[in-house]
Design a protein around this motif. Structure first.
Motif, short mmCIF file in Angstrom:
data_model
loop_
_atom_site.label_atom_id
_atom_site.label_comp_id
_atom_site.label_asym_id
_atom_site.label_seq_id
_atom_site.Cartn_x
_atom_site.Cartn_y
_atom_site.Cartn_z
N THR A 125 0.83 -1.21 0.00
CA THR A 125 0.00 0.00 0.00
C THR A 125 0.86 1.25 0.00
O THR A 125 1.90 1.30 0.66
CB THR A 125 -0.89 0.01 1.26
OG1 THR A 125 -1.65 -1.19 1.29
CG2 THR A 125 -1.82 1.22 1.28
N LEU A 141 -6.14 11.32 -8.78
CA LEU A 141 -7.38 10.60 -9.00
C LEU A 141 -7.86 10.68 -10.44
O LEU A 141 -8.24 9.67 -11.05
CB LEU A 141 -8.47 11.17 -8.07
CG LEU A 141 -9.89 10.67 -8.28
CD1 LEU A 141 -9.96 9.17 -8.01
CD2 LEU A 141 -10.84 11.42 -7.35
N THR A 173 -5.23 9.11 1.51
CA THR A 173 -5.68 8.13 0.52
C THR A 173 -4.72 6.95 0.56
O THR A 173 -3.52 7.12 0.34
CB THR A 173 -5.70 8.73 -0.89
OG1 THR A 173 -6.46 9.96 -0.86
CG2 THR A 173 -6.36 7.77 -1.87
N VAL A 175 -3.59 3.68 -1.24
CA VAL A 175 -3.67 3.14 -2.60
C VAL A 175 -2.97 1.78 -2.64
O VAL A 175 -1.79 1.68 -2.33
CB VAL A 175 -2.99 4.09 -3.60
CG1 VAL A 175 -3.03 3.50 -5.01
CG2 VAL A 175 -3.64 5.47 -3.57
N SER A 179 -7.07 0.88 -9.58
CA SER A 179 -8.46 0.66 -9.21
C SER A 179 -8.88 -0.70 -9.73
O SER A 179 -8.38 -1.20 -10.73
CB SER A 179 -9.35 1.77 -9.77
OG SER A 179 -9.50 1.65 -11.16
N GLY A 194 -10.66 4.95 -10.79
CA GLY A 194 -9.41 5.57 -10.38
C GLY A 194 -8.40 5.37 -11.49
O GLY A 194 -8.72 4.76 -12.53
N GLY B 230 -12.57 3.26 -7.04
CA GLY B 230 -12.21 4.66 -7.24
C GLY B 230 -13.44 5.53 -7.41
O GLY B 230 -13.34 6.76 -7.44
N ARG B 233 -13.52 7.53 -4.27
CA ARG B 233 -12.62 8.69 -4.30
C ARG B 233 -13.20 9.81 -5.15
O ARG B 233 -13.10 10.99 -4.80
CB ARG B 233 -11.25 8.28 -4.87
CG ARG B 233 -10.45 7.38 -3.96
CD ARG B 233 -9.13 7.01 -4.62
NE ARG B 233 -8.21 8.15 -4.72
CZ ARG B 233 -7.09 8.15 -5.43
NH1 ARG B 233 -6.76 7.08 -6.13
NH2 ARG B 233 -6.31 9.22 -5.47
N TYR B 277 -8.53 1.17 -2.57
CA TYR B 277 -8.53 2.55 -2.05
C TYR B 277 -9.22 2.67 -0.70
O TYR B 277 -10.31 2.13 -0.49
CB TYR B 277 -9.28 3.48 -3.01
CG TYR B 277 -8.69 3.56 -4.39
CD1 TYR B 277 -7.35 3.83 -4.58
CD2 TYR B 277 -9.50 3.37 -5.50
CE1 TYR B 277 -6.82 3.90 -5.86
CE2 TYR B 277 -8.98 3.44 -6.79
CZ TYR B 277 -7.63 3.70 -6.95
OH TYR B 277 -7.10 3.77 -8.22
N SER B 279 -10.16 6.01 1.76
CA SER B 279 -10.12 7.46 1.91
C SER B 279 -10.43 7.83 3.35
O SER B 279 -11.33 7.27 3.96
CB SER B 279 -11.15 8.13 1.00
OG SER B 279 -10.82 7.92 -0.35
#
Lengths: 204, 476, 238
Positions: A125, A141, A173, A175, A179, A194, B230, B233, B277, B279
């Motif tokens: 991550t 993004l 965020t 990641v 995505s 994403g 996403g 996001r 993801y 957030s």
């Protein structure tokens, strides 16, 4: 009739009339683990999500950035305002987020280059906190390609170690790969809303 | 039935709702494939952490701590969110929450909102309420989009369209998605690409987004949304106004507590080391993301569950859906048979408590939708003892039905027989006459309610001599 | 020590209870069967008739007080006694001294080879309550592996419920049947001639389904296999 706030709080207190004891939270789970060499593990775990990872020496970083962007065919690239000067390699049109780029402009760019706040080796991550070399959240993004630079000293081993390094009141965020979705037959497919491509440069 | 705000209007009790699902071979095949896939993956993801059991115990204790002092934590969260520029609203029930969201959306000047997948807003029927108020809500999670475009109902907590396979999804997209080409293939990659194109313009232009919350940190006011695509996001970053609807119980006390849940949740739900993801935002950050943030704290029956010392453990749930994926009942009936947005084992204990009325025949049927095999408890990342709560709620259901129904009378009679060994043995002697109904040691047909058994199963013929009779004859 | 046969086995499967007696006596135990015993109350408790389970739990505690061990040939009834009787009527020596058969053999007597002989192809279904409530683990398989002549075949998806679930089997008969169908398919896939388990309730369900389709596979309780020897084969198998 009471307002909603007092009524809900009254209901909560009434529901807890039996005064349940608050338990002691057992914190005997692993805060840290022997995970071997962290950069190697991070690379392996990120690759597992089908993102490309490259390990580079500090003095080869600019060259690596140039090579990755060229490899992607990324010509117009977003840069956070404080992206280190050497990272803004030539033969690329850099769009600095100053003044803030409209969303449509971000959408028209080929990609974005940023640093990160922390990385978690065990889970593959990268954590962005809108701090140094990262910019606001929209930058990483909207463009379809994200090239992220991770310094070795930014890599934490486990989730608890990583969270201890982060300030929760900053916009964060996490990641983990590009995505993805498992919404069709619970089978994972990469690339939805994403950035569909994530590349990581581990420097050190 | 179905007049409460939690379960779907007109859904029949579970056995009847299950009947149709069991006969749907496509549904059965879709579920078998999907749950089979995720079970194996989850087991692998969990086996990787040697401290998994300790993490489960920590998760359980953190959530129990929250529930035991929920009023304090709610006030703390409210203070922290407010200090950071957010506005907190409270809602006693679905109608109040929906009204609040509609009013805030209108104030923001929007007649269209983008939505992040959220169980709480599904539970309160927010989309329908917004539509009635002239606001169009667009679901942006792929599975929610499939359900919305198919005018369907969700059947899974994590993957609401799990009951649909790729071919069915392609057909829905072709029919309902103007941008989808007629030659759209049923490859997941192509379907995902179609959804991306369909939603992209909406994301880039929406003024208002609506989300749920996976966690809210009481100390700091930080809200956490865990997702994959996403779309979350997009909604949490681009629109000017963000409205988050959150069940009261989603709180964790401190930032540090997330170190437990960010390990438990992804591995339990999508069987990943980490979801793509996550957030985290706290109030409003000038120049970054939404500049207006509203948090709606929703009760809608949660305090009813909280008041039950046994049932309240259901409020520990972090909506991972591991219990659905391992449940042999869910695997065969799918989620819609449960009649609410919360299907599977957790739904069977949560929905009746949110409804709070065991005279509701549909709600009262849910605790019986389980063979009590315990697979759900085994995988639950916060150790909710689902079988225990099921049995507890069954007692409430029988109490609501009273003591004069045929089942209650039968149970009372059985209790009377078992209360005295002499009566019990007399009953054995009488019952053993049933052996004359048998052929080759098996009885193939019994009158109601035994017919429910013999519709598909034989019954062994009772022997002429029970064990106790034999014991007395030979050893007594 | 005492045998708690359970109402189902006492009434429908006396052979199983006789097998337990023979097995335990062969291993040197003195077995008593107190005639005051009836039912553990599980059906009432699990169906939501908690109050009516209480006198039955009370009766159990009284009938089995004073024995240093109570052996139950059922994971589900042993689980009811050990896990839920204390909550209904308080803990008693009888509840803490209650053992499921394979627990008693392996943990108390310390035997894993009971000297059995059973020349058949057998598959084992771990029943849910023995597996998840009691955690008997691989004790039954260890015992089965030591049985001479026995050809043990692994059951696919063994840990999935057979769909019995007490009154679930009639209240949600169709779902129960769908679960049973898959369990039967797995049993048939093994090519076994005997399906065994530690609970006659689940065996009644699986066996009832197999009988209905004339599958030719027999349900046999684990105790009956373990009781069987070369000199004295178990009557029920002939």
């Amino acid at each position: 009739m009471a307002d909603a706030r007092s009524e809900v709080l009254r209901r909560v207190r009434a529901a807890l009339a039996d005064r349940p004891a608050a338990p002691e939270v057992p914190r005997d789970y692993d805060r840290t683990r022997d995970l071997g060499e962290l950069p190697a593990l991070l690379a392996e775990r990120i690759e597992h999500y089908r993102a490309a990872v490259h390990r580079v020496a500090a003095d080869g970083l600019a060259e690596a950035i140039a090579a990755r962007l060229a490899g992607r065919g990324a010509r117009v690239v977003v840069a956070p305002t404080d992206l280190p000067e050497p990272w803004r390699v030539p033969r690329v049109t850099w769009r600095l987020d100053e003044p803030p780029l409209p969303v449509a402009d971000l959408d028209a760019c080929d990609g974005v280059v940023t640093g990160c706040a922390v990385a978690i080796a065990e889970t593959g991550t990268i954590v962005l906190d809108a701090g140094e070399a990262q910019g606001r959240r929209a930058l990483t993004l909207v463009p379809d390609y994200h090239l992220c630079v991770v310094r070795e000293d930014q890599i934490a081993g486990t989730v608890p170690e990583a969270l201890a390094r982060l300030d929760p009141v900053r916009p964060l965020t996490f990641v983990s790969g590009p995505s993805a979705t498992s919404d069709i037959e619970l089978d994972r497919v990469e690339g939805v809303h994403g950035p569909r491509a994530l590349e990581v440069l581990v420097v050190g | 039935m179905g007049s409460n705000p939690v379960t779907w209007l007109g859904t029949p009790p579970f056995p009847k709702a299950a009947h149709a699902a069991l006969g749907d071979s496509q549904l059965r095949a879709n579920l078998r494939k999907a749950t089979g896939t995720i079970r194996a993956k989850r087991a692998e993801a969990v086996a990787e952490l040697s401290d998994w059991e300790r993490l489960r115990r920590a998760g359980e204790a953190i959530k129990d701590d929250v529930l035991s002092r929920l009023d304090t934590y709610l006030e703390r969260l409210e203070r922290a969110v407010t200090e950071r520029g957010g506005v907190v609203h409270w809602a006693r029930d679905a109608a109040e929450a929906n009204d609040t969201v509609l009013r805030l959306t209108r104030e923001a000047g929007a007649d269209e909102v983008v939505k992040v997948k959220s169980m709480a807003t599904q539970e309160i029927g927010l989309n329908e309420a917004l539509a009635a108020g002239g606001v169009h809500a667009i679901e942006t999670d792929l599975a929610e989009l499939i359900v919305q475009l198919g005018h369907d109902r969700p059947s899974h907590i994590l993957v609401p369209a799990i009951h649909r396979n790729r071919a069915e999804i392609r057909d829905i997209f072709r029919r309902q998605m103007p941008s989808a080409p007629p030659w759209l293939s049923d490859k997941p990659v192509a379907l995902t690409e179609a959804a991306r194109r369909h939603l992209r313009r909406k994301f880039l232009s929406a003024k208002v987004a609506i989300s749920g919350a996976n966690f809210a940190v009481a100390d700091t006011g930080s809200i956490v949304v865990v997702e994959s695509e996403g779309n979350g996001r997009m909604c949490l970053t681009l629109p000017r106004t963000l409205i988050t609807v959150m069940g009261l119980e989603k709180i964790v006390p401190t930032w540090r507590d997330l170190e437990v849940f960010l390990q438990l949740l992804p591995r339990s739900s999508t069987a990943e080391r980490m979801n793509p993801y996550t957030s985290v935002w706290t109030g409003v950050t000038p120049g970054d993301g939404p500049q207006r943030f509203h948090l709606v704290l929703l009760d809608n029956g949660r305090t009813n569950a909280l008041a039950d010392p046994v049932g309240r453990q259901a409020l520990r749930c972090i909506r991972c859906s591991a219990c659905l994926n391992v449940c042999p009942v869910y695997e065969r009936t799918g989620g819609q048979a449960y009649g609410s947005v919360y299907p599977g084992p957790i739904g069977a204990i949560l929905a009746p408590q949110l409804v709070g009325d065991m005279h509701d025949a549909q709600a009262a049927s849910l605790p019986y939708a389980s063979s009590l095999c315990g697979a759900c408890y085994e995988v639950c990342p916060v150790r909710i003892n689902i079988p225990e709560v099921l049995v507890h709620l069954r007692a409430q259901a029988t109490a609501a039905k009273g003591s004069r129904g045929p089942e209650a009378l039968g149970m009372a009679a059985a209790g009377w027989v078992f209360a005295d060994p002499k009566r019990y043995e007399a009953a054995q002697r009488a019952g053993s006459l049933a052996r004359f109904l048998a052929r080759d040691g098996w009885i193939t047909r019994l009158p109601f309610p035994g017919s429910r058994w013999t519709a598909s199963r034989d019954v062994p013929a009772p022997p002429a001599e029970s064990f106790r009779m034999w014991w007395r004859r030979t050893r007594g | 020590m005492a045998l708690f046969a359970t109402c189902l086995t006492d009434t429908f499967y006396p052979d199983t209870a006789r097998a337990v007696v023979r097995l335990l006596e062969r291993l040197g135990c003195t077995v008593d069967f107190p005639l005051g015993q009836t039912c553990c109350g599980q059906m009432h408790f699990n169906t939501g008739y908690r109050e009516q389970a209480k006198p039955l739990a009370q009766r159990y505690a009284g009938v089995f007080a004073g024995y240093h061990a109570v052996v139950v040939p059922s994971g589900s009834c042993a689980g009811m006694v050990r896990e839920f009787h204390p909550g209904l009527v308080g803990a008693s020596p009888a509840t803490t001294m209650t053992y499921e058969l394979t627990e008693f053999l392996v943990d108390v007597l310390g035997v894993t080879d009971v000297g059995a002989y059973f020349p058949h192809r057998v598959t084992y279904h771990p029943t849910c309550h023995s597996l998840r409530m009691l955690g008997v683990g691989d004790r039954p398989l260890t015992l089965l592996r030591a049985v001479r002549g026995l050809d043990l075949v692994e059951l696919p998806f063994a840990e999935t419920c057979c769909g019995f679930g007490g009154t679930f089997a009639v209240k949600n008969a169709e779902t129960s049947t769908a679960m049973l169908a898959d369990k039967m398919r797995c049993v048939l896939d093994t090519g076994a001639e005997v399906v065994t388990a530690g609970d006659n309730s689940c065996l009644m369900h699986i066996g009832g389904g197999l009988s209905r389709v004339r599958a030719g596979v027999r349900p046999v309780h684990l105790a009956e296999i373990l009781a069987s020897t070369e000199e004295e084969p178990w009557a029920a198998i002939r």
